[in-house]
Design a protein around this motif. Structure first.
Motif, mmCIF file in Angstrom:
data_model
loop_
_atom_site.group_PDB
_atom_site.id
_atom_site.type_symbol
_atom_site.label_atom_id
_atom_site.label_comp_id
_atom_site.label_asym_id
_atom_site.label_seq_id
_atom_site.Cartn_x
_atom_site.Cartn_y
_atom_site.Cartn_z
ATOM 1 N N CYS A 1 0.803 -1.227 0.000
ATOM 2 C CA CYS A 1 0.000 0.000 0.000
ATOM 3 C C CYS A 1 0.834 1.275 0.000
ATOM 4 O O CYS A 1 0.308 2.354 -0.251
ATOM 5 C CB CYS A 1 -0.955 0.008 1.184
ATOM 6 S SG CYS A 1 -0.139 0.147 2.788
ATOM 7 N N GLU A 2 2.123 1.148 0.246
ATOM 8 C CA GLU A 2 2.990 2.326 0.284
ATOM 9 C C GLU A 2 3.001 3.060 -1.050
ATOM 10 O O GLU A 2 3.281 4.251 -1.116
ATOM 11 C CB GLU A 2 4.419 1.925 0.662
ATOM 12 C CG GLU A 2 4.554 1.348 2.044
ATOM 13 C CD GLU A 2 4.268 -0.145 2.121
ATOM 14 O OE1 GLU A 2 3.906 -0.763 1.087
ATOM 15 O OE2 GLU A 2 4.385 -0.704 3.213
ATOM 16 N N THR A 3 2.696 2.348 -2.116
ATOM 17 C CA THR A 3 2.750 2.947 -3.459
ATOM 18 C C THR A 3 1.373 3.260 -4.021
ATOM 19 O O THR A 3 1.274 3.704 -5.165
ATOM 20 C CB THR A 3 3.476 1.995 -4.428
ATOM 21 O OG1 THR A 3 2.753 0.763 -4.496
ATOM 22 C CG2 THR A 3 4.897 1.746 -3.963
ATOM 23 N N ALA B 1 -0.365 5.932 7.148
ATOM 24 C CA ALA B 1 0.790 5.779 8.032
ATOM 25 C C ALA B 1 1.882 4.954 7.353
ATOM 26 O O ALA B 1 3.078 5.271 7.479
ATOM 27 C CB ALA B 1 0.368 5.126 9.345
ATOM 28 N N GLN B 2 1.500 3.922 6.633
ATOM 29 C CA GLN B 2 2.473 3.100 5.911
ATOM 30 C C GLN B 2 3.169 3.917 4.826
ATOM 31 O O GLN B 2 4.377 3.795 4.623
ATOM 32 C CB GLN B 2 1.798 1.883 5.289
ATOM 33 C CG GLN B 2 1.268 0.876 6.297
ATOM 34 C CD GLN B 2 2.379 0.285 7.129
ATOM 35 O OE1 GLN B 2 2.570 0.666 8.284
ATOM 36 N NE2 GLN B 2 3.125 -0.618 6.568
ATOM 37 N N ILE C 1 -7.834 3.193 6.201
ATOM 38 C CA ILE C 1 -7.330 4.320 5.416
ATOM 39 C C ILE C 1 -6.200 5.025 6.172
ATOM 40 O O ILE C 1 -5.161 5.358 5.593
ATOM 41 C CB ILE C 1 -8.462 5.308 5.063
ATOM 42 C CG1 ILE C 1 -9.581 4.601 4.298
ATOM 43 C CG2 ILE C 1 -7.929 6.503 4.296
ATOM 44 C CD1 ILE C 1 -9.148 3.914 3.024
ATOM 45 N N ASN C 2 -6.371 5.246 7.464
ATOM 46 C CA ASN C 2 -5.302 5.859 8.267
ATOM 47 C C ASN C 2 -4.084 4.940 8.337
ATOM 48 O O ASN C 2 -2.944 5.412 8.378
ATOM 49 C CB ASN C 2 -5.795 6.214 9.658
ATOM 50 C CG ASN C 2 -6.702 7.424 9.640
ATOM 51 O OD1 ASN C 2 -6.663 8.223 8.718
ATOM 52 N ND2 ASN C 2 -7.541 7.545 10.643
ATOM 53 N N TYR C 3 -4.321 3.625 8.353
ATOM 54 C CA TYR C 3 -3.219 2.666 8.341
ATOM 55 C C TYR C 3 -2.416 2.798 7.043
ATOM 56 O O TYR C 3 -1.179 2.834 7.070
ATOM 57 C CB TYR C 3 -3.760 1.244 8.501
ATOM 58 C CG TYR C 3 -2.691 0.186 8.448
ATOM 59 C CD1 TYR C 3 -1.906 -0.096 9.556
ATOM 60 C CD2 TYR C 3 -2.459 -0.530 7.281
ATOM 61 C CE1 TYR C 3 -0.923 -1.064 9.505
ATOM 62 C CE2 TYR C 3 -1.474 -1.500 7.218
ATOM 63 C CZ TYR C 3 -0.710 -1.765 8.329
ATOM 64 O OH TYR C 3 0.269 -2.721 8.270
#
Length: 161
Positions: free
Chosen positions: A75-77, A133-134, A128-130
């Motif tokens: 999910c970082e991208t 943060a990632q 979504i906040n996770y």
């Protein structure tokens, strides 16, 4: 429109594409695939989530440890559009409703938990906040890389190619 690029990859015994980039540079298909895998991970552990022996807090931790990482892998991208955020929230609320079960009212009737009750249950730790943060953690890793790192050069230039 170009064809999607897909690399084979095995994650938790399931064959999934490592990355699907559509011609318009979105990864919505990949995210939908991740949600599908999250459903599989959730239902593979359904007996634990239904168990009367585990507390609700333990079940929530299990969801955050066993299911959410399957959905948010890579999910970082991701670039999250509103419709994708909605789909991720719907997935999470569905899982939380299954974990929490129905609520018995004072008049003896049963009802499912409202979205507000679920939000209060998990606080600001929603999916979504996770993801945000990632992404922020990934930015920190890239920022600390050596200036001659290929990843840092590509990331900071803002151009994927």
């Amino acid at each position: 429109m170009t064809n999607p690029v897909s690399l084979p990859f095995t994650y938790f015994m399931w064959d999934i594409p490592l990355s699907i980039v559509e011609g318009n540079n979105t990864i919505e298909e990949e995210i939908m695939g991740r949600i599908s895998l999250g459903n599989r991970a959730f239902y593979a552990n359904q007996d634990l989530f239904k168990s009367k022996l585990l507390t609700k807090k333990s079940k929530l931790r299990m969801y955050q440890t066993l299911v959410r990482p399957v959905v948010t892998y890579g999910c970082e991208t991701w670039v999250l559009k509103e419709n994708t955020k909605t789909k991720l929230r719907v997935f999470e609320r569905k899982a939380l409703r299954r974990i929490c079960g129905p609520t018995k009212e004072s008049d003896g009737t049963w009802r499912i938990k409202s979205n507000g009750e679920l939000i209060r249950l998990i606080g600001n730790k929603d999916i979504i906040n996770y993801v945000k943060a990632q992404r922020l953690a990934w930015f920190g890793h890239v920022h600390r890389m050596a200036d001659n790192s290929m990843v840092k050069k590509k990331y900071m230039s803002g151009h994927p190619h």
